[in-house]
Design a protein around this motif. Structure first.
Motif, PDB file in Angstrom:
ATOM      1  N   GLY A  51       0.894  -1.262   0.128  1.00 55.32           N
ATOM      2  CA  GLY A  51       0.061  -0.159  -0.088  1.00 55.32           C
ATOM      3  C   GLY A  51       0.871   1.219   0.003  1.00 55.32           C
ATOM      4  O   GLY A  51       0.344   2.499  -0.473  1.00 55.32           O
ATOM      5  N   ARG A  54       1.879   2.022  -3.680  1.00 59.25           N
ATOM      6  CA  ARG A  54       0.654   1.964  -4.559  1.00 59.25           C
ATOM      7  C   ARG A  54       0.067   3.464  -4.153  1.00 59.25           C
ATOM      8  O   ARG A  54       0.042   4.413  -5.034  1.00 59.25           O
ATOM      9  CB  ARG A  54      -0.320   0.898  -4.122  1.00 59.25           C
ATOM     10  N   LYS A  63      -1.097   4.907   4.493  1.00 53.49           N
ATOM     11  CA  LYS A  63      -1.601   4.303   5.886  1.00 53.49           C
ATOM     12  C   LYS A  63      -0.457   4.082   6.709  1.00 53.49           C
ATOM     13  O   LYS A  63      -0.017   4.258   7.999  1.00 53.49           O
ATOM     14  CB  LYS A  63      -2.707   3.653   5.965  1.00 53.49           C
ATOM     15  N   ARG A 145       1.445 -11.910  -3.783  1.00 53.54           N
ATOM     16  CA  ARG A 145       0.630 -10.990  -3.512  1.00 53.54           C
ATOM     17  C   ARG A 145      -0.711 -10.871  -3.991  1.00 53.54           C
ATOM     18  O   ARG A 145      -1.107 -11.726  -4.830  1.00 53.54           O
ATOM     19  CB  ARG A 145       1.332  -9.514  -3.563  1.00 53.54           C
ATOM     20  N   ASN A 150      -0.708  -3.842  -5.830  1.00 54.96           N
ATOM     21  CA  ASN A 150      -0.085  -3.899  -4.471  1.00 54.96           C
ATOM     22  C   ASN A 150       1.204  -4.873  -4.478  1.00 54.96           C
ATOM     23  O   ASN A 150       1.969  -5.163  -3.395  1.00 54.96           O
ATOM     24  CB  ASN A 150      -1.033  -4.983  -3.659  1.00 54.96           C
ATOM     25  N   ASP A 189      -7.510 -17.828  -0.316  1.00 55.36           N
ATOM     26  CA  ASP A 189      -7.603 -17.019   0.566  1.00 55.36           C
ATOM     27  C   ASP A 189      -8.940 -15.880   0.344  1.00 55.36           C
ATOM     28  O   ASP A 189      -9.065 -14.966  -0.155  1.00 55.36           O
ATOM     29  CB  ASP A 189      -6.506 -15.846   1.035  1.00 55.36           C
ATOM     30  N   ARG A 192      -9.684 -12.234   0.312  1.00 55.50           N
ATOM     31  CA  ARG A 192      -9.229 -11.256  -0.787  1.00 55.50           C
ATOM     32  C   ARG A 192     -10.417 -10.868  -1.557  1.00 55.50           C
ATOM     33  O   ARG A 192     -10.493  -9.486  -2.074  1.00 55.50           O
ATOM     34  CB  ARG A 192      -8.384 -11.973  -2.067  1.00 55.50           C
ATOM     35  N   ARG A 195     -11.125  -7.554   0.241  1.00 56.08           N
ATOM     36  CA  ARG A 195      -9.912  -6.543   0.179  1.00 56.08           C
ATOM     37  C   ARG A 195     -10.263  -6.072  -1.197  1.00 56.08           C
ATOM     38  O   ARG A 195     -10.269  -4.617  -1.500  1.00 56.08           O
ATOM     39  CB  ARG A 195      -8.736  -7.170   0.295  1.00 56.08           C
ATOM     40  N   ARG A 198     -12.610  -3.315  -0.714  1.00 57.50           N
ATOM     41  CA  ARG A 198     -12.197  -2.151   0.191  1.00 57.50           C
ATOM     42  C   ARG A 198     -11.358  -1.334  -0.809  1.00 57.50           C
ATOM     43  O   ARG A 198     -11.355  -0.016  -0.863  1.00 57.50           O
ATOM     44  CB  ARG A 198     -11.400  -2.686   1.280  1.00 57.50           C
ATOM     45  N   LYS A 202     -11.841   2.706  -2.011  1.00 53.89           N
ATOM     46  CA  LYS A 202     -10.969   3.523  -1.414  1.00 53.89           C
ATOM     47  C   LYS A 202      -9.958   4.207  -2.465  1.00 53.89           C
ATOM     48  O   LYS A 202     -10.042   5.522  -2.491  1.00 53.89           O
ATOM     49  CB  LYS A 202     -10.123   2.728  -0.481  1.00 53.89           C
TER      50      LYS A 202
HETATM   51  P1  ATP Z   1      -3.615  -0.498   3.436  1.00 53.69           P
HETATM   52  O1  ATP Z   1      -2.642  -0.680   4.276  1.00 53.69           O
HETATM   53  O2  ATP Z   1      -3.591   0.909   2.807  1.00 53.69           O
HETATM   54  O3  ATP Z   1      -4.919  -1.071   3.720  1.00 53.69           O
HETATM   55  P2  ATP Z   1      -2.102  -2.550   1.870  1.00 53.69           P
HETATM   56  O4  ATP Z   1      -2.100  -2.864   0.477  1.00 53.69           O
HETATM   57  O5  ATP Z   1      -0.753  -1.999   2.612  1.00 53.69           O
HETATM   58  O6  ATP Z   1      -3.283  -1.596   1.925  1.00 53.69           O
HETATM   59  P3  ATP Z   1      -2.025  -4.540   3.733  1.00 53.69           P
HETATM   60  O7  ATP Z   1      -3.165  -5.359   4.344  1.00 53.69           O
HETATM   61  O8  ATP Z   1      -1.214  -3.586   4.762  1.00 53.69           O
HETATM   62  O9  ATP Z   1      -2.659  -3.777   2.569  1.00 53.69           O
HETATM   63  O10 ATP Z   1      -0.791  -5.619   3.203  1.00 53.69           O
HETATM   64  C1  ATP Z   1       0.260  -5.118   2.796  1.00 53.69           C
HETATM   65  C2  ATP Z   1       0.532  -5.936   1.496  1.00 53.69           C
HETATM   66  O11 ATP Z   1       0.614  -7.450   1.647  1.00 53.69           O
HETATM   67  C3  ATP Z   1      -0.435  -5.811   0.284  1.00 53.69           C
HETATM   68  O12 ATP Z   1      -0.267  -4.493  -0.481  1.00 53.69           O
HETATM   69  C4  ATP Z   1      -0.194  -7.169  -0.688  1.00 53.69           C
HETATM   70  O13 ATP Z   1       0.853  -6.963  -1.348  1.00 53.69           O
HETATM   71  C5  ATP Z   1       0.001  -8.197   0.474  1.00 53.69           C
HETATM   72  N1  ATP Z   1      -1.063  -8.901   1.178  1.00 53.69           N
HETATM   73  C6  ATP Z   1      -1.859  -8.549   2.237  1.00 53.69           C
HETATM   74  N2  ATP Z   1      -2.835  -9.289   2.404  1.00 53.69           N
HETATM   75  C7  ATP Z   1      -2.792 -10.185   1.390  1.00 53.69           C
HETATM   76  C8  ATP Z   1      -3.579 -11.431   1.036  1.00 53.69           C
HETATM   77  N3  ATP Z   1      -4.561 -11.645   1.702  1.00 53.69           N
HETATM   78  N4  ATP Z   1      -3.230 -12.057   0.086  1.00 53.69           N
HETATM   79  C9  ATP Z   1      -1.887 -11.852  -0.693  1.00 53.69           C
HETATM   80  N5  ATP Z   1      -1.338 -10.726  -0.587  1.00 53.69           N
HETATM   81  C10 ATP Z   1      -1.630  -9.851   0.659  1.00 53.69           C
END
Ligand code: ATP
Ligand code: MG
Length: 443
Positions: A51, A54, A63, A145, A150, A189, A192, A195, A198, A202
């Protein structure tokens, strides 16, 4: 590091040089930079990922900042004194800087074989990932990922962005796309799917058709997700400033009924309009408060979602002869227990939620000494906000909320006068007000 049988990992990545993207170190948390530089100085690879990358590329404020590296957790701990290793299945390092936590994760590979050479299972019979603890290469880390946007890596060595999965193009096109075969990835999973919703709301992105298509049919897979994880996801969905949009999108994709089955049932069978209006207004309020940096609590959100199921249950119990307060008390317990089998709610939220509900009975009986006492109840403010919401939704007369608004604004002496003027007994003789609130009571 051995490959896991996948051919996609052999792809050459696209490398976007420093001069061709918009990420500048000025926008990266100084603490994240400190971690990246220290990894680099110790001859490890270090990338900002997820994130953070991104959001920076989109010109948004991240965040948090997550880091990926080829250093193993023990190596990371040796480098940082302010470091804590967490996680049992897959160990992550948290580097602590006061209140800021920088998460540092070792490259991981997606196991595509159900069982590895040591006889350890990685994928269960439903295709879900049960073990995710194999170190990998940068490329492997990218492909495991979730969404292409992401999986972009900002390289501290030369400040370039590394893209194995076409994430840059999707980012520019505003498209959220799962990496790999969507059905397989959702089965691995199911969270997802949440996600996807979400991030789409957003970021204002649309789901790629292939990523979108399976969701409605696969939604029931969320039924197997542990209640505690669903609770965490629900907080991210509804406490991040996009509650209303997420509520609507989740219902559209048949996902909402898996998070709040009792609420969905009440909405589908609704004869009156106010349950939906109550929730929409509740979500709008929450989003506005977050926008204005005011505090929001999950207790209030849950109170909004579960209110209609609670009312209906209380009405049933009253029909069976229970006193209104008793009926509401019992209905609350039952609905909380039923919801908990889907989504875990810590008691620090369920207790105040109950109080918000129970206080509604007291707020419906305005006037009299009791009005003074209820003002000093620790949950008065939330209960009053909840009452206003019920007024907006047409469940109770708007004047009731207004009365409490006026009452609070009065000087203590005026309040004293007001309640001595309007003795409960007198007001009962006058009739109108009491019977009006009674007919709309929680029955
Ligand atoms: P934010 O923190 O803004 O909500 P984020 O993309 O950083 O969004 P996180 O949950 O912090 O989301 O996860 C960090 C990273 O880990 C994601 O960007 C993704 O690359 C990977 N990730 C998280 N959850 C999963 C999942 N369930 N399956 C695969 N990859 C994941
Ligand atoms: Mg993050």
């Amino acid at each position: 590091m051995s490959h896991t049988g996948s051919t996609i990992n052999l792809n050459e990545p696209v490398v976007i040089a420093r001069s061709r993207h918009t990420i500048t170190r000025a926008n990266i948390s100084p603490n994240a930079l400190k971690v990246l530089y220290r990894l680099k100085d110790a001859d490890y690879q270090g990338y900002l990922v997820g994130g953070g990358v991104r959001d920076l590329l989109l010109g948004r404020e991240p965040k948090d900042f997550d880091i990926a590296t080829d250093a193993h957790p023990e190596d990371i701990r040796r480098l940082f004194r302010n470091c804590r290793l967490i996680g049992r299945r897959f160990r992550l390092a948290h580097v602590l800087f006061g209140r800021e936590v920088i998460e540092v994760a070792t490259f991981r590979a997606l196991q595509e074989v159900a069982q590895d050479s040591n006889g350890e299972r990685h994928i269960d019979d439903e295709g879900r990932i049960v073990r995710d603890n194999v170190y990998g290469t940068l490329a492997e880390d990218a492909f495991r990922r979730d969404f292409t946007v992401n999986a972009l890596y900002y390289n501290i060595k030369d400040f370039s962005v590394i893209d194995y999965v076409g994430g840059m193009d999707d980012l520019n096109a505003g498209v959220l796309r799962l990496i790999g075969d969507p059905e397989t990835r959702y089965r691995e999973d199911p969270v997802r799917m949440l996600r996807a919703v979400r991030f789409a709301t957003k970021l204002g992105f649309r789901l790629h058709p292939d990523t979108e298509r399976p969701v409605k049919d696969m939604a029931p897979l969320l039924g197997d997700i542990p209640p505690a994880r669903l609770f965490d996801e629900m907080l991210k969905l509804f406490m991040g400033g996009y509650a209303l949009a997420n509520f609507e999108a989740l219902r559209h994709y048949n996902l909402f009924e898996l998070l709040f089955p009792l609420t969905e049932r009440a909405l589908t069978h609704e004869e009156e309009h106010f349950p939906l209006t109550l929730i929409s207004h509740g979500m709008e309020n929450t989003d506005r408060r977050i926008e204005e940096d005011k505090p929001v609590t999950p207790a209030f959100l849950f109170a909004v979602f579960l209110w209609q199921p609670v009312r209906e249950r209380a009405r049933q119990l009253e029909a069976e002869g229970q006193h209104p307060a008793q009926a509401l008390q019992h209905a609350s317990s039952q609905i909380i227990a039923e919801q908990a089998s889907v989504m875990a709610m810590p008691r620090r939220y369920s207790l105040p939620m109950r109080e918000i509900w129970m206080l509604q009975l007291r707020l419906e009986r305005k006037g009299g000494r009791r009005s003074m006492r209820v003002l000093s109840h620790p949950r008065f403010r939330a209960a009053y906000d909840f009452l206003l919401l019920r007024g907006e939704a047409g469940e109770v007369p708007v004047e009731l909320g207004q009365w409490w608004t006026d009452f609070q604004e009065k000087h203590p002496e005026q309040r004293e006068q007001e309640i001595t003027r309007k003795r409960p007994r007198k007001s009962r003789r006058r009739g109108g007000r009491t019977s009006a609130s009674k007919s709309k009571a929680v029955t």
